[in-house]
Design an enzyme around this catalytic site. Structure first.
Site, PDB file in Angstrom:
ATOM      1  N   HIS A  54       0.861  -1.284  -0.038  1.00  0.00           N
ATOM      2  CA  HIS A  54       0.077   0.119   0.172  1.00  0.00           C
ATOM      3  C   HIS A  54       0.870   1.167  -0.032  1.00  0.00           C
ATOM      4  CE1 HIS A  54      -2.406  -3.242   1.586  1.00  0.00           C
ATOM      5  NE2 HIS A  54      -3.453  -2.658   1.179  1.00  0.00           N
ATOM      6  N   HIS A  97      -4.176   3.029  -3.411  1.00  0.00           N
ATOM      7  CA  HIS A  97      -4.410   2.315  -1.984  1.00  0.00           C
ATOM      8  C   HIS A  97      -3.788   1.054  -1.702  1.00  0.00           C
ATOM      9  CE1 HIS A  97      -6.305   0.596   1.489  1.00  0.00           C
ATOM     10  NE2 HIS A  97      -6.381  -0.554   0.622  1.00  0.00           N
ATOM     11  N   GLU A 132     -18.458  -5.565  24.138  1.00  0.00           N
ATOM     12  CA  GLU A 132     -17.481  -6.823  23.949  1.00  0.00           C
ATOM     13  C   GLU A 132     -15.988  -6.618  23.089  1.00  0.00           C
ATOM     14  OE1 GLU A 132     -20.690  -7.007  23.500  1.00  0.00           O
ATOM     15  OE2 GLU A 132     -21.457  -8.055  25.299  1.00  0.00           O
ATOM     16  N   HIS A 157     -28.583 -17.790  23.982  1.00  0.00           N
ATOM     17  CA  HIS A 157     -27.580 -17.597  24.832  1.00  0.00           C
ATOM     18  C   HIS A 157     -26.723 -18.698  24.855  1.00  0.00           C
ATOM     19  CE1 HIS A 157     -29.213 -13.500  25.288  1.00  0.00           C
ATOM     20  NE2 HIS A 157     -28.818 -13.447  26.547  1.00  0.00           N
TER      21      HIS A 157
HETATM   22  C1  LIG Z   1     -11.446  -5.162   9.632  1.00  0.00           C
HETATM   23  C2  LIG Z   1     -10.833  -5.133   8.199  1.00  0.00           C
HETATM   24  N1  LIG Z   1     -11.654  -5.087   7.132  1.00  0.00           N
HETATM   25  C3  LIG Z   1     -11.085  -5.084   6.095  1.00  0.00           C
HETATM   26  C4  LIG Z   1      -9.637  -4.587   5.582  1.00  0.00           C
HETATM   27  C5  LIG Z   1      -9.428  -4.654   4.316  1.00  0.00           C
HETATM   28  N2  LIG Z   1      -8.848  -3.406   3.991  1.00  0.00           N
HETATM   29  C6  LIG Z   1      -7.611  -3.038   4.076  1.00  0.00           C
HETATM   30  S1  LIG Z   1      -7.319  -1.461   3.864  1.00  0.00           S
HETATM   31  C7  LIG Z   1      -8.964  -1.189   3.711  1.00  0.00           C
HETATM   32  C8  LIG Z   1      -9.383   0.254   3.197  1.00  0.00           C
HETATM   33  C9  LIG Z   1      -9.023   1.259   4.064  1.00  0.00           C
HETATM   34  O1  LIG Z   1      -9.153   2.514   3.487  1.00  0.00           O
HETATM   35  P1  LIG Z   1      -8.389   3.625   4.223  1.00  0.00           P
HETATM   36  O2  LIG Z   1      -8.640   3.201   5.854  1.00  0.00           O
HETATM   37  O3  LIG Z   1      -9.037   4.944   4.311  1.00  0.00           O
HETATM   38  O4  LIG Z   1      -7.013   3.427   3.824  1.00  0.00           O
HETATM   39  P2  LIG Z   1      -6.272   4.209   2.904  1.00  0.00           P
HETATM   40  O5  LIG Z   1      -7.203   4.154   1.609  1.00  0.00           O
HETATM   41  O6  LIG Z   1      -6.352   5.711   3.190  1.00  0.00           O
HETATM   42  O7  LIG Z   1      -4.832   3.676   2.653  1.00  0.00           O
HETATM   43  C10 LIG Z   1      -9.560  -2.366   3.532  1.00  0.00           C
HETATM   44  C11 LIG Z   1     -11.055  -2.468   3.602  1.00  0.00           C
HETATM   45  C12 LIG Z   1      -9.160  -4.698   6.754  1.00  0.00           C
HETATM   46  N3  LIG Z   1      -7.783  -4.633   6.791  1.00  0.00           N
HETATM   47  N4  LIG Z   1      -9.629  -4.964   8.131  1.00  0.00           N
END
Ligand SMILES: Cc1ncc(C[n+]2csc(CCOP(=O)(O)OP(=O)(O)O)c2C)c(N)n1
Length: 667
Positions: free
Chosen positions: A30, A265, A414, A476
């Site tokens: 990234h 990204h 939780e 539960h």
């Molecule tokens: C819980 C979770 N769901 C999905 C992902 C997959 N994922 C990695 S980065 C991302 C997008 C995040 O966008 P942002 O936080 O705005 O990062 P940027 O584009 O600025 O690098 C996703 C969906 C993850 N790492 N964690």
């Protein structure tokens, strides 16, 4: 002045170009986030944070958490530039097998990585646990003239972090607790994987955090280093509210064609675009992994700035050792994982005459018996302390007015509780626990898994562990939870059979250092197994043990938790009918698997393959222990709403049915 400004600009652009190069070389990763967030990272490592790169374990260092873990090249680069134990070759090995620089930051591989991040929202919530940890340490150990612990918790978090619900839970708790030691920078770049965040995320983040009770600032230009630095200074001055600084950045800043696009990204920019980045930022497009000498010198000097502060701190702690010898000794040994001597003498012993006792009740008695001896054992529940019996009766609650309190009210959160516990577990000396019903472990699987990956030891206390909870019904009653928790590598799950095994479960949990511990407890009362007649409960530490034996057993009955007393009764009935049955209590598969082959053969001899396993959960996994000549009495459907006794009868957890199943095996 102008020269300094140029140096800072070159330094930040060096980070951008390095990030583009490293992700390109790995052909995976990234690049956009590091390029956009480089100025705020610069402010943190060059100005704001107190740390000594040469001494990354210094206890009073500021903590940095990259909650947006996918942008880890940013953190790796700053750790390299400031002089941590990471080389340019490590940057070039990004995402390769056994490198220090995996695809998301991993705790334990590289000093300077305070916690494993990547699942979005976790780092944000871990930071709240770190902040609680700092407040607790300060409340217990700081004394007039000895401000030992005053570090801050910094984080860079992203849109993804703030989308995730866990950040809402943790932010709400942090605001309530007035954790003024938190300084978060929000990388507000308006881009996530599917494009503009406006497609799904349109709330007013600033107003949301104000509503949580946070101190909110906005920096409109993410390249304005001075504005970011000023905001961080203001955040430091704000001591009674957590701070968040929304910094409007541009993903892949410096890339002419990819800036502000989702394309930057999660994939490399491409060789041609990397060249354009270099041209655009004044670097030679034909050179790779370049760090100008003056930039390296500048950051290496930044990395050393904390040394003087650390020396002063060490001198202060030496004085503290003299004037507050007991506290100093307590803190130092607890930080090494050593528990105060004599604590085990406080563990209670239960007798059959005590009457039936639910293991949750026994657990409550254990906690209250050892609380005085273990001053950093702190924890609470997600609004279920009266049911989980986890309240330390002699001690106050942890509140904004009293950070020395030992009882935590996590609220009905939780997931947040689990992530906060991980941050607490990563604080030296602290032993945190958190409780809820076993079924709601489902709401906290991400932090359980991360604790297991990190091999850190929060203690998760889960009560109401089966259909034995009765009338609350299907929703539960746990069925698949035991096996799904057992399937997580590095986890230690303990399901004690009675009050004395519960004592031993806590002993093992507190001595364990290699991963999260899950203690699974009943709602319903269970008889206390007579320690004068049967094998001592201390054998719980072997995971499975022969609780009650007979000569030449024809069949082995094995069970965990509440089902152990059931198979004990069945053993007696079988005896009346001339059938010799061995009873094995099996509170922990994981501990049993660690025993040597001879011990395993002793408990489960290959010659005795008529075996019955009894557990009020999914039968999955028991086949290994019962062999193909055995059988399993377990739950293959969801439960029902009814009094516990009726349910046990309905689902076949009766002495007569166990006897029948055992006899079926022999016929
Ligand atoms: C819980 C979770 N769901 C999905 C992902 C997959 N994922 C990695 S980065 C991302 C997008 C995040 O966008 P942002 O936080 O705005 O990062 P940027 O584009 O600025 O690098 C996703 C969906 C993850 N790492 N964690």
């Amino acid at each position: 002045m102008e020269q300094k400004k140029n140096l800072v600009e070159t330094a930040i652009n060096t980070v951008r170009v390095l990030a583009a190069d490293a992700v390109q070389k790995a052909n995976s990763g990234h690049p956009g986030m590091p390029m956009g967030a480089a100025p705020m990272a610069h402010v943190l490592w060059a100005e704001a944070m107190t740390y000594n790169a040469q001494s990354p374990d210094w206890i009073n260092r500021d903590r940095f958490i990259l909650s947006a873990g996918h942008g880890c090249m940013l953190q790796y680069i700053y750790l390299f530039l400031t002089g941590y134990d990471i080389s340019m070759d490590d940057l070039k090995s990004f995402r390769q097998l056994h490198s220090k620089t995996p695809g998301h930051p991993e705790y334990g591989l590289l000093k300077g990585i305070e916690v494993t991040t990547g699942p979005l929202g976790q780092g944000f919530a871990n930071g709240v646990g770190f902040a609680i940890g700092q407040k607790f340490l300060a409340a217990r150990y700081n004394k007039p003239g000895f401000e030992l612990f005053n570090y801050h918790i910094y984080s860079i978090c992203s849109d993804g972090d703030l989308n995730e619900g866990v950040s809402a839970e943790a932010a709400s708790l942090a605001g309530h607790l007035k954790l003024g030691n938190i300084i978060y920078l929000y990388d507000d770049n308006h881009i996530s994987i599917e494009g503009d965040t406006a497609i799904a995320f349109t709330e007013d983040v600033a107003k949301r955090f104000e509503a949580y009770g946070w101190h909110v600032q906005i920096v409109k230009d993410g390249n304005d280093v001075k504005a970011i630095a000023d905001a961080v200074q203001k955040a430091k001055a704000e001591t009674s509210r957590p701070s968040i600084i929304n910094v409007r950045t541009h993903i892949a800043y410096g890339s002419p064609n990819k800036v502000d696009t989702a394309g930057a990204h999660g994939s490399p920019l491409g060789d041609a675009e990397v060249k354009l980045v270099k041209q655009n930022l004044g670097f030679d497009p034909e050179q790779f992994f370049v760090v100008p000498d003056e930039v390296l010198k500048f950051y290496r000097d930044c990395g050393k700035k904390g040394a003087e502060k650390e020396n002063a701190w060490n001198a202060l702690f030496s004085e503290y050792r003299k004037t507050h010898a007991d506290l100093a000794q307590e803190f130092e040994s607890l930080s090494r994982g050593q528990l105060p001597s004599g604590w085990k003498d406080k563990l209670p012993v239960f007798k059959p005459e005590d009457g039936k006792l639910a293991t949750r009740q026994a657990s409550g008695k254990v906690l209250n018996a050892i609380a005085d001896a273990l001053p950093t054992l702190i924890g609470g529940a997600a609004d279920l302390a009266p049911s989980t019996e986890t309240f330390l009766k002699k001690y106050p609650s942890f509140t904004p007015d009293n950070y020395s309190g030992r009882n935590f009210h996590f609220g009905i959160r939780e997931h947040g509780m689990g992530s906060v516990l991980n941050g607490m577990a990563l604080t030296p000396a602290i032993i945190p626990y958190g409780a809820t019903f076993l079924i709601f472990s489902e709401y906290m699987r991400p932090p359980i898994r991360l604790a297991a990956i990190m091999k850190i030891r929060p203690i998760f206390v889960y009560t109401h562990d089966s259909i034995g909870l009765g009338e609350d019904g299907t929703t539960h009653q746990p069925i698949e939870q035991l096996i799904s928790l057992r399937s997580i590598p590095n986890i230690l799950l303990l399901r004690p059979a009675d009050a004395n095994e519960t004592v031993q479960a806590w002993r093992v949990a507190l001595e364990y250092q290699n991963g999260p511990v899950v203690i699974v407890l009943t709602r319903q009362g269970l008889p206390v197994i007579d320690q004068s007649k049967y094998t001592a409960a201390t054998e719980l530490e072997k995971g499975a043990y022969i609780l009650s034996d007979v000569e030449k057993p024809a069949v082995i009955l094995m069970a965990t938790g509440s089902e152990v007393s059931l198979i004990m009764e069945a053993q007696a009935k079988l005896k009346e009918q001339g059938i010799a049955a061995r009873v094995v209590s099996m509170p922990s598969w994981e501990l049993f698997e660690k025993q040597d082959a001879a011990y395993k053969e002793k408990v489960f001899p290959w010659s005795i393959r008529k075996r019955l396993a009894v557990e009020t959960g999914s039968p999955l996994g028991w086949h290994k222990y019962v062999t193909d000549e055995g059988s399993i009495l377990a739950m293959t459907t969801f439960g029902e709403s009814a009094p516990a006794g009726d349910l046990m009868k309905f689902f076949g957890f009766t002495v007569d049915n166990v006897v029948k199943k055992a006899k079926d095996l022999l016929s």
